[in-house]
Scaffold this motif. Structure first.
Motif, short mmCIF file in Angstrom:
data_model
loop_
_atom_site.label_atom_id
_atom_site.label_comp_id
_atom_site.label_asym_id
_atom_site.label_seq_id
_atom_site.Cartn_x
_atom_site.Cartn_y
_atom_site.Cartn_z
N LYS B 444 0.84 -1.20 0.00
CA LYS B 444 0.00 0.00 0.00
C LYS B 444 0.87 1.25 0.00
CE LYS B 444 -4.26 -1.66 2.23
NZ LYS B 444 -5.19 -1.40 3.34
N PRO B 445 0.41 2.29 -0.69
CA PRO B 445 1.22 3.52 -0.77
C PRO B 445 1.17 4.34 0.53
CG PRO B 445 -0.83 3.82 -1.95
CD PRO B 445 -0.84 2.40 -1.48
N ARG B 446 2.31 5.01 0.83
CA ARG B 446 2.41 5.85 2.02
C ARG B 446 2.48 7.33 1.65
NH1 ARG B 446 3.94 3.02 6.21
NH2 ARG B 446 4.37 4.98 7.29
N ASP B 487 -9.63 25.34 -0.44
CA ASP B 487 -8.72 24.22 -0.57
C ASP B 487 -9.28 23.20 -1.55
OD1 ASP B 487 -6.55 22.53 -0.06
OD2 ASP B 487 -7.75 21.41 1.40
N CYS B 488 -8.51 22.93 -2.60
CA CYS B 488 -8.94 21.95 -3.59
C CYS B 488 -7.85 20.90 -3.75
CB CYS B 488 -9.19 22.67 -4.92
SG CYS B 488 -10.67 22.07 -5.76
N ARG B 489 -8.23 19.61 -3.74
CA ARG B 489 -7.25 18.53 -3.81
C ARG B 489 -7.63 17.53 -4.89
NH1 ARG B 489 -7.29 16.79 2.56
NH2 ARG B 489 -6.37 18.72 3.34
N TYR B 490 -6.61 16.92 -5.47
CA TYR B 490 -6.84 15.77 -6.36
C TYR B 490 -6.38 14.55 -5.57
CZ TYR B 490 -5.92 12.46 -10.18
OH TYR B 490 -5.88 11.35 -10.97
N VAL B 491 -7.34 13.61 -5.34
CA VAL B 491 -7.02 12.46 -4.50
C VAL B 491 -6.53 11.29 -5.36
CG1 VAL B 491 -7.91 10.80 -2.82
CG2 VAL B 491 -8.70 13.18 -2.80
N LEU B 492 -5.31 10.85 -5.09
CA LEU B 492 -4.74 9.72 -5.84
C LEU B 492 -5.17 8.41 -5.22
CD1 LEU B 492 -2.54 12.19 -6.05
CD2 LEU B 492 -1.08 10.40 -7.00
N VAL B 493 -5.15 8.37 -3.90
CA VAL B 493 -5.46 7.13 -3.18
C VAL B 493 -6.39 7.50 -2.03
CG1 VAL B 493 -4.47 5.15 -1.97
CG2 VAL B 493 -3.09 6.37 -3.67
N LYS B 494 -7.45 6.73 -1.93
CA LYS B 494 -8.38 7.00 -0.83
C LYS B 494 -7.82 6.46 0.47
CE LYS B 494 -12.73 7.15 -3.36
NZ LYS B 494 -13.82 6.28 -3.83
N ALA B 495 -8.31 7.05 1.56
CA ALA B 495 -7.83 6.67 2.89
C ALA B 495 -7.81 5.16 3.08
CB ALA B 495 -8.69 7.34 3.96
N GLU B 496 -8.88 4.49 2.65
CA GLU B 496 -8.97 3.05 2.93
C GLU B 496 -7.94 2.23 2.14
OE1 GLU B 496 -11.47 5.03 1.86
OE2 GLU B 496 -12.81 4.01 0.43
N ASP B 497 -7.42 2.80 1.07
CA ASP B 497 -6.44 2.06 0.27
C ASP B 497 -4.99 2.43 0.58
OD1 ASP B 497 -8.50 0.77 -1.08
OD2 ASP B 497 -8.70 2.45 -2.52
N SER B 498 -4.81 3.41 1.45
CA SER B 498 -3.43 3.85 1.72
C SER B 498 -2.88 3.19 2.99
CB SER B 498 -3.37 5.37 1.87
OG SER B 498 -3.73 5.73 3.20
N ALA B 499 -1.56 3.19 3.09
CA ALA B 499 -0.91 2.58 4.24
C ALA B 499 -1.04 3.46 5.48
CB ALA B 499 0.59 2.36 3.94
#
Lengths: 652, 652
Positions: B444-446, B487-499
């Protein structure tokens, strides 16, 4: 720039010339020419030392309090404050160099009566030329367009202003560079050891340029230290103390034996370093001098002392073939040898010749200037060992004869060192055999020191109390004799009159030891001379150095056959020449270089395996010597005197 | 001797000749001629390296296991075991010198796909020529008739057998001389640092001649150390670790700030020295090598890292005019810098050019051989700072553009260093705007490392997710956008998929920081080239070094306007060239000398006050650049793609 007018400057004396642009700084022109100009402020007009006289031409110069009205009229200017405005002829006055003479080097010790030393006429004055340079320099401030490193710009300034290339700047100095440079607007005072081409200190601004050094003699018995002003050679203060290693052994051999024991080496080194640190501390306190201005220490001593000082095992010095680990130890930082308080100082040592002919002897030869004179000189250091050098500016030979510590009080029951309470001179009444004496410091006597022992043997022999073998005559009615079993003593001082509450006496065993010691020295002298086909009558003079006491009765020394029987006025008693040599080497680069040359040039002869030495040693076990022909004046004297000698001779 | 027959020996190749007496030792004759002959036993016949071939004439030679029957037939003999018995012609085989190539110097890292590095054809092989000499010598035993000091005879033997004059023997070595000399009958193995002309170790007898060295790169983020066999260049082992100073600040500036705090300097130094000591200890354990055989350490790093390593305050590096205390620190003993375990080693450092162009860049220029080639090369080190050098064998210029730590993860919310769990490559789907990625070490990505961040900006721009100013387009139906307030963000990985259990995203502020960083680098490149009247099209190649991650997508790097838009095959991604330069300098005296020359020859340009740089930096705050003419292939690509760019263009 190229269209700018150039002017020709001629510097006198020397007639060096240089062409410079209009408005060029005159001091810089002098430096560009490779000429020396005195200066301690680095050219900012505050020291007044760079004074020159403009003989012809015109300069634009600033007013200065250092130039008097008279001087101004005569054309004197501060070269650093003057700009060139025409062709010039400029006179550079000779830099005033302080001179020092050996006597002044020994100010702390009053010359003894026998002290002939080196007269002002004999000895050429020593030019003070220490290799430590302390100058204020102005480092160029960095800017965006000139943003080289601090280290680079300091090196560049040292190169450009002081003409010292590739100066080594060690890491501990680099660590403080950035702060110090900025403290006083990039003006700093640098202390440079020119011999090692190393920056040893840097201080902010233009501080006091005074540099001091320490001269140290590590004797087997005594340590002596001078604190010296390196500008003028003045001995600010001196101090001395017993060598604390004495408690581990009186002489060199017993120290070496001790160094081989577990932790022995460590202990010997610890106590000597502690003691030296104490001396330094006390000198600093006495003199009110900042420890950072002490920039060098010159150490002299015999090989064993130097080994122990540098932490090098002396073990093999006493094992055949008697090899030292080093005769000269490398220039070291104070830290490397464990010296505290003076962390900027570089420690130098005087080079020795061989294991038993150490730096103390090199120092002595340097101090007496033997190596530069035509007269044939015998140099004798009478300490625990007898060390000899004979020669002149053409050649030098040296040897060591293990005289043993008898004359320093070792192996003699009532022998002590030349301290307060020591009997140092003795006269025996021919009729009563009563003993008269002089005591160091007055008061009740505690024992007898070297010069006293020589006097006693001489007197006893001359007055017939002992025979030529050193045996006490029991049939001359000497009421000061005490004999029991095989032990016979001559009592100088009764228990009730001595400071120790015990008799002060000399026994036959003591006499034996003293005779063996004097025999070794005379055998050394004869053997050394014979190696070069010379006799004692070829000697122009004999210098005696060493710590036998403050006074030495040459006549008695000759009478017992310790020193050759030549005219008494050829003898000079010098005291501690080891510290004098260290002092000279500290003050003058030339002298230090000369000392290295001396050590290299002395040919060492090993006597311990020399059969001729052995023969002569055995011949010397009689008073004054087996063959009386060697001591004609002694023989003559004995017969001319109404002496016990005559009486005994008749009986014998 | 004079009547003894003399023989003429001619040595080939080279045709040097010498006349020697009958029975003269052949190896000695070679040395007398000033010729080199391999040997590690000092001429006692035990190493077999001094083999020569007698082409004509006769020698009296001893049998040796090192000479095969075939060799014997061909006239091969051990020169040290052969005596001259006639005129001779002797062939001396060329000493086998190990060669090393850069690739082998990086054995520990697998070249990346983009790694073009330096091919075998391009780079001339490096001749291994360390300046440490380890040889066994036989010191003459002392005798009564030859009783000079140990120090003298060791120096003499080094001079006579190894042709090294006036070798400095420091006091700590002198202390152990007497014991070591006698341990194996006066045969000793000496380790000499020829550069400093200093004996760094002495061991009893003929011991293993292997010498090892350490190459160390002190990066702001990472320490890398190689343990190197100095005979053949083999990297025995390597090790790396994070720079422990990270806890006091991620980038150079924050470290300098910390160093100004109370005890800050001390702490920064302590942790780095501790860490290096640990690396050494671990390397020794891993490699089963005796610490005494490690004779040198070559250190490379940026100026601030070097200041902290040597304990020198870096304070003024961040204050105008940005002056370093030193660009090169003096050769030091391990003890002086606090390095343990390898007390015999001398510590060298790679010289830097300026405060912001340190030894790491000199190392890189050395490793890439730019300074010896005719091609015009741009060298770029993309670490916390962007450092550039452009030039060839005629000239070199360099500068530093404070890119800030964005590409190393600093100032970017989900930015991390290139460690396990870091997203290092990114691809965004044109239709769904979903993000595909590769993760270092899998799992999982950090967070996102440098190369990942470049990919993201590039992809987002190419796919129309952001506009030229880096603002997120909110009207393209991008369901991965999360906007709240400003504040605007582009989400690469959702919380549930991240380390980490949190979203991994990139915000407009992050994008801003990244754009500023890339703008600084491109502005640096353009300004530097313009200083020498060159354009990016004059560049023959671009070398990219530094720790942005293991992979760098050059296309995306160009697409965001960070690197010039030239043919992609001119780009080479090299990784850590600082360690490679240190490794080469450690192995070869020539290379080290070359590195010093490189540092001296690079002209440094200060960009912080350069107005052109400022203009270009501002122009670079657009993607890829204000003037699209600078990026023709990017523009072309955008139009050729069915990309969001096109769509947005239409809308805009």
């Amino acid at each position: 720039m190229s269209s700018q007018k150039k002017y020709l400057i001629k510097f006198i004396p020397g007639n060096k010339t240089i062409k410079v642009s209009s408005n060029y700084n005159l001091r810089q022109a002098i430096l560009d020419c490779g000429l020396e100009i005195d200066s301690s402020c680095g050219g900012v007009g505050t020291c007044g030392r760079c004074k020159v006289q403009v003989k012809e031409g015109k300069v634009n110069t600033k007013k200065s309090k250092f130039i008097s009205t008279k001087e101004k009229e005569d054309g004197f200017v501060l070269s650093c404050q003057s700009k060139v405005e025409s062709d010039l002829v400029v006179f550079i006055p000779k830099k005033k160099k302080a001179k020092v003479r050996i006597e002044e080097g020994r100010l702390v010790e009053k010359p003894s009566k026998n002290y002939a030393g080196i007269s002002r006429n004999e000895l050429s004055p020593v030019e003070i030329k220490p290799w430590i340079l302390k100058e204020t320099i102005k480092v160029e401030k960095p800017s965006i367009s000139y943003s080289t490193s601090c280290l680079y710009r300091v090196k560049k300034t040292i190169r450009d202003s002081l003409k010292i290339k590739d100066c080594i700047i060690p890491i501990h100095i680099i660590r403080k560079l950035p702060g110090i440079l900025r403290e006083k607007e990039w003006q700093v005072t640098v202390t440079i050891d020119k011999k090692n081409n190393t920056l040893i200190d840097i201080q902010a601004g233009g501080v006091d340029k005074k540099c001091y050094g320490l001269a140290l003699d590590i004797g087997t018995t005594t340590l002596v230290m001078y604190l010296v002003d390196l500008d003028n050679g003045e001995i600010i203060n001196s101090i001395s103390e017993y060598n604390p290693q004495i408690k581990f052994g009186e002489d060199i051999i017993s120290r070496i034996v001790y160094s081989n024991k577990e932790a022995g080496m460590k202990k010997l080194r610890e106590v000597i370093i502690d003691s030296i640190n104490n001396l330094i501390w006390n000198l600093l306190l006495k003199s009110n001098i900042d420890a950072v201005s002490i920039v060098s220490m010159m150490v002299s001593g015999n090989s064993t002392m130097m080994h122990l000082f540098y932490g090098v095992p002396p073990k093999y010095i006493r094992e055949e073939p008697y090899v030292a680990v080093a005769n000269r130890f490398p220039n070291s930082t104070a830290e490397e040898v464990g010296i505290k308080h003076i962390k900027n100082a570089i420690i130098y040592c005087i080079q020795g010749v061989a294991s038993y002919l150490g730096g103390d002897i090199t120092s002595g030869v340097l101090a007496t200037d033997i190596a530069r004179q035509s007269e044939l000189t015998l140099f004798l250091d009478l300490g625990t060992n007898g060390e000899l050098v004979v020669g002149n500016r053409e050649w030098m030979m040296g040897c060591s004869c293990s005289a043993g510590p008898a004359f320093e009080g070792g192996g003699v029951n009532c022998g002590i060192r030349a301290i307060d309470g020591a009997i140092e001179r003795v006269l025996i009444d021919q009729k009563t055999y009563r003993c008269d004496f002089e005591i160091i410091g007055g008061g009740k006597p505690r024992g007898i020191c070297g010069s006293g022992l020589i006097d006693i043997i001489g007197e006893m022999y001359m007055k017939g109390i002992i025979d030529r073998k050193g045996k006490l005559n029991q049939d001359i009615g000497n009421k000061y004799l005490k004999c029991a079993d095989k032990d016979c003593r001559y009592v100088l001082v009764k228990a009730e009159d001595s400071a120790t509450g015990k008799d002060i006496y000399i026994s036959e065993i003591d006499i034996d030891n003293l005779i063996r010691a004097k025999a070794a020295i005379y055998a050394g002298v004869k053997t050394l001379l014979e190696e070069v086909d010379l006799s004692i009558y070829d000697l122009d003079r004999i210098y005696i150095a060493g710590g036998l006491g403050r006074y030495l009765n040459i006549k008695n020394t000759v009478a017992i056959g310790m020193l050759p029987d030549i005219e008494i006025n050829k003898y000079y008693f010098l005291g501690n020449t080891s510290i004098t040599g260290a002092y000279l080497s500290l003050l003058s680069e030339d002298k230090y270089r000369q000392s290295l040359k001396i050590a290299d040039e002395i040919t060492y002869i090993e006597l311990s395996v020399n059969m001729k030495f052995m023969d002569r040693y055995v011949a010397g076990l009689f008073l004054p010597y087996t063959d009386m022909k060697d001591f004609p004046t002694v023989e003559e004297l004995m017969y001319s005197l109404d002496s016990g000698f005559k009486k005994n001779k008749k009986k014998g």
